[in-house]
Enzyme design. Structure first.
Site, short mmCIF file in Angstrom:
data_model
loop_
_atom_site.label_atom_id
_atom_site.label_comp_id
_atom_site.label_asym_id
_atom_site.label_seq_id
_atom_site.Cartn_x
_atom_site.Cartn_y
_atom_site.Cartn_z
CG HIS A 95 -19.07 -20.11 1.07
ND1 HIS A 95 -18.44 -20.35 0.58
CD2 HIS A 95 -19.03 -21.02 1.74
CE1 HIS A 95 -17.13 -21.51 0.81
NE2 HIS A 95 -18.17 -21.82 1.89
CG HIS A 97 -18.16 -26.05 -0.14
ND1 HIS A 97 -17.25 -26.99 0.74
CD2 HIS A 97 -17.82 -25.29 0.51
CE1 HIS A 97 -16.87 -26.14 2.14
NE2 HIS A 97 -17.77 -24.95 1.66
CG ASP A 120 -14.52 -12.52 -22.16
OD1 ASP A 120 -14.29 -11.84 -22.13
OD2 ASP A 120 -15.00 -13.87 -22.96
CG HIS A 169 -13.63 -22.41 3.39
ND1 HIS A 169 -14.19 -21.52 4.54
CD2 HIS A 169 -14.61 -23.34 2.86
CE1 HIS A 169 -15.17 -22.65 4.41
NE2 HIS A 169 -16.03 -23.01 3.25
CE1 TYR A 227 -18.93 -10.80 -26.35
CE2 TYR A 227 -20.91 -10.46 -24.71
CZ TYR A 227 -20.29 -11.71 -25.28
OH TYR A 227 -20.47 -12.98 -24.86
ZN ZN Z 1 -18.06 -23.46 3.25
#
Ligand code: ZN
Length: 231
Positions: A95, A97, A120, A169, A227
């Site tokens: 996660h 930002h 891709d 978010h 590839y």
């Molecule tokens: Zn967050």
């Protein structure tokens, strides 16, 4: 226990910084050991400059209880657990930002496949979740964040779409390992950046054709891929 996974997860968290995906401490990576029924995740609020494998926190995949480690796990731990429980194929979750992906999340816009860079890595638009209800925010917020990501992936394959934007978010991304989950997060940021630039050049660009989308995705992924070098 899980010393190798702690090293990998610690390194993946440091890689997140090195790749420019993290501002301050706003990011976290976890990795899972399914036979051990355990998830290893970054501790909450520890500066990256001081982070060592021994700081990583081990959490039970089934109960969410900390089984090893002196520090508190990342506050996003329940979201990571929801994703591992729903998506059996994934081994790492990230996660961040990161700015461009977060901008699309804040705009509550799915990222359309405008070109082959996108194709891709993502075999279709990058999904965006719905907005959470007041009730979902008030109680079990982090669990519900995981649930709306799973909901946004209904009928979709997490191996073909390795990330989702959480409305208002930011991005969550995943992969077969914590290292590859960081790669997914980096690619997602680049795709979001390119899509933003594309929109600046042409406010209403057309999508890539299904044929070209599948061509680019499938030559890199799956049984028919060709590839790169044979491993
Ligand atoms: Zn967050």
């Amino acid at each position: 226990m899980l010393e190798d996974l702690k090293k990998l997860v610690c390194q993946a968290n440091l890689d997140l910084v090195q790749q420019g995906l993290v501002f301050k401490t706003w990011g976290n990576v976890s990795g899972v050991d399914r036979p051990a029924g355990a998830m290893v995740i970054k501790p909450s609020g520890v500066p990256y400059s001081e982070m060592k494998p021994r700081h990583m926190v081990v959490v039970s995949l089934s109960t969410g209880i900390v089984t090893e480690g002196d520090l508190r796990p990342s506050s996003d731990t329940p979201t990571h657990l929801e994703l591992y429980r729903a998506f059996q194929a994934i081994g790492g979750v990230v996660h961040t930002h990161s700015p461009y992906a977060t901008a699309w999340a804040q705009a509550i816009r799915s990222i359309p496949p405008f070109g082959t860079t996108h194709a891709d890595h993502f075999r279709g638009p990058v999904p965006v979740t719905r907005v959470m209800t007041d009730e979902e925010i008030a109680a079990d917020y982090e669990i519900n964040t995981g649930k709306i990501i799973v909901e946004a992936m209904t009928g979709l394959d997490p191996r073909e779409l390795p990330g989702v934007l959480v409305a208002d978010h930011g991005p969550f991304a995943w992969g077969p390992t914590s290292e590859l989950a960081v790669e997914s997060a980096a690619v997602l940021e680049q795709i979001a950046y390119l899509a933003s630039l594309t929109r600046q050049v042409e406010p209403y660009p057309g999508f890539i054709s299904r044929e070209l989308l599948d061509k680019h995705f499938l030559r890199k992924h799956g049984p028919g891929s060709y590839y790169g070098q044979r491993s």
